[in-house]
Design a protein around this motif. Structure first.
Motif, PDB file in Angstrom:
ATOM      1  N   ALA A 180       0.833  -1.209   0.000  1.00  0.00           N
ATOM      2  CA  ALA A 180       0.000   0.000   0.000  1.00  0.00           C
ATOM      3  C   ALA A 180       0.864   1.254   0.000  1.00  0.00           C
ATOM      4  O   ALA A 180       0.578   2.220  -0.730  1.00  0.00           O
ATOM      5  N   ALA A 181       1.925   1.254   0.802  1.00  0.00           N
ATOM      6  CA  ALA A 181       2.802   2.427   0.882  1.00  0.00           C
ATOM      7  C   ALA A 181       3.467   2.702  -0.456  1.00  0.00           C
ATOM      8  O   ALA A 181       3.574   3.863  -0.883  1.00  0.00           O
ATOM      9  N   VAL A 215       0.769   4.162  -2.803  1.00  0.00           N
ATOM     10  CA  VAL A 215       0.424   5.538  -2.417  1.00  0.00           C
ATOM     11  C   VAL A 215       1.533   6.500  -2.823  1.00  0.00           C
ATOM     12  O   VAL A 215       1.275   7.586  -3.376  1.00  0.00           O
ATOM     13  N   VAL A 225      -0.081   6.441   5.801  1.00  0.00           N
ATOM     14  CA  VAL A 225      -0.893   5.238   5.618  1.00  0.00           C
ATOM     15  C   VAL A 225      -0.476   4.161   6.612  1.00  0.00           C
ATOM     16  O   VAL A 225      -1.324   3.527   7.271  1.00  0.00           O
ATOM     17  N   VAL A 244      -6.500  -3.809   3.939  1.00  0.00           N
ATOM     18  CA  VAL A 244      -5.499  -2.971   3.268  1.00  0.00           C
ATOM     19  C   VAL A 244      -5.231  -3.471   1.862  1.00  0.00           C
ATOM     20  O   VAL A 244      -5.143  -2.677   0.909  1.00  0.00           O
ATOM     21  N   THR A 282      -5.991  -1.287  -1.455  1.00  0.00           N
ATOM     22  CA  THR A 282      -4.867  -1.001  -2.356  1.00  0.00           C
ATOM     23  C   THR A 282      -5.185  -1.419  -3.780  1.00  0.00           C
ATOM     24  O   THR A 282      -4.935  -0.670  -4.740  1.00  0.00           O
ATOM     25  N   ALA A 342       5.734   0.798   6.147  1.00  0.00           N
ATOM     26  CA  ALA A 342       5.582   1.809   5.088  1.00  0.00           C
ATOM     27  C   ALA A 342       6.936   2.272   4.566  1.00  0.00           C
ATOM     28  O   ALA A 342       7.133   2.425   3.352  1.00  0.00           O
TER      29      ALA A 342
END
Length: 332
Positions: free
Chosen positions: A91-92, A95, A117, A147, A151, A242
């Motif tokens: 996800a990081a 993003v 996040v 998550v 994502t 992250a």
């Protein structure tokens, strides 16, 4: 007259080898010896293993797991567990890539957004675990699914290519020290380990981490706010994941929303490094050596042509062995 028989004293002579072997420092020494043996074996088996360039490749390969493992060490010493690490990494990276490609916030904004996040996911985990008493295993597995789903939804299940040279330098540049060219990810990992080693060894927060893992009920009676520390540690775990995800995205040149999670590799390295599943015991130094040992094993097996399938088997056996040793230490 009956003569009494005196049992041998393990402490006689001033050095208790049995006790040292069970201590945290003893685990680190044992891992260092194991690392040297593995290096010697692979050096003899492959002419390409004991080479500076290969050593730097190992450093780059272990950096992602190493960064996340450093933060996870604190959480597990305090008796916590986080299985949402791999999802937060992905996800990081996504993003960060989306901020870089769709806004004018630049590299700094991308990193801040990615870390935010991770902190948010950690805060949610910590709140449910500390305030509502939900089992960490169940909570973080559930958060992993949440998550991953978000994502994939926000990225439309597609990788986000990153072309910003400043961001890519985070994972692809080198720091030159004399004749050595050290990969930037390896330096970030070592810096992370150093900072968190200092936190555990010399700060009041580090003492609280050990205390909460040792006996949370006694901490509460002593006036320590265990819930706040627990939430902070889960937030740190999310931030660490992250940061690892940002470095991974910089290495790959893209934010990738899918892929196998890294959480089990992280947790196995932490346990192998001597952190007890029961909490209260562990050292950052042990985690560092364990990450190096696992990285060397994978690299050596790759150079020897061993299939990635059997490498997964070996990693699973390492985890089983680490958990077994932890269990035996607690029984002793």
């Amino acid at each position: 007259m009956t003569q009494s028989v005196t049992q041998p004293d393990r402490n006689a002579g001033g050095f208790n080898l049995f006790g040292f072997a069970r201590s945290q420092e003893g685990v680190v020494v044992f891992l260092l010896v194991a690392l040297m043996i593995v290096v010697a074996v692979f050096s003899a088996a492959s002419p390409y293993f004991f080479d500076v360039r290969n050593g730097m490749n190992i450093g780059r390969a272990i950096s992602i797991i190493g960064i996340a493992s450093a933060f996870t060490t604190l959480l597990m010493i305090a008796g916590g567990l986080d299985l949402s690490i791999g999802a937060v990494m992905n996800a990081a990276g996504v993003v960060a890539a989306m901020v870089l490609t769709q806004t004018n916030l630049g590299v700094g904004g991308a990193i801040v957004a990615a870390v935010a996040v991770g902190a948010l996911v950690g805060w949610v985990n910590g709140m449910f675990i500390a305030k509502l008493g939900i089992n960490p295993l169940i909570m973080t597995i559930a958060m992993q699914f949440v998550v991953r789903g978000l994502t994939l939804g926000f990225s439309a299940s597609a990788s986000k290519v990153i072309v910003d040279p400043t961001f890519l330098a985070i994972g692809q540049s080198y720091f030159h020290i004399g004749p050595l060219a050290i990969p930037a990810p390896l330096l970030w990992m070592l810096l992370t380990m150093l900072v968190l080693w200092f936190v555990l060894r010399f700060t009041l927060f580090g003492k609280y981490v050990y205390a909460v893992g040792g006996k949370a009920s006694a901490c509460r009676r002593a006036g320590i706010n265990v819930n706040v520390i627990t939430i902070q540690l889960y937030m740190l775990s999310g931030i660490g994941a992250a940061l690892a995800g940002v470095v991974l995205a910089a290495i790959q040149g893209a934010g990738i929303p899918y892929g196998a999670g890294s959480e089990l590799s992280v947790i196995s390295a932490v346990i192998l490094g001597g952190v007890s599943l029961a909490g209260g015991i562990g050292l950052i130094e042990g985690t560092l050596v364990a990450v190096l040992l696992v990285g060397v094993l994978k690299n050596g097996m790759t150079l020897m042509g061993i299939s990635s399938v059997f490498q997964m088997v070996a990693e699973g056996l390492v985890l089983v062995g680490a958990v077994t040793l932890d269990r035996l230490k607690r029984r002793l």
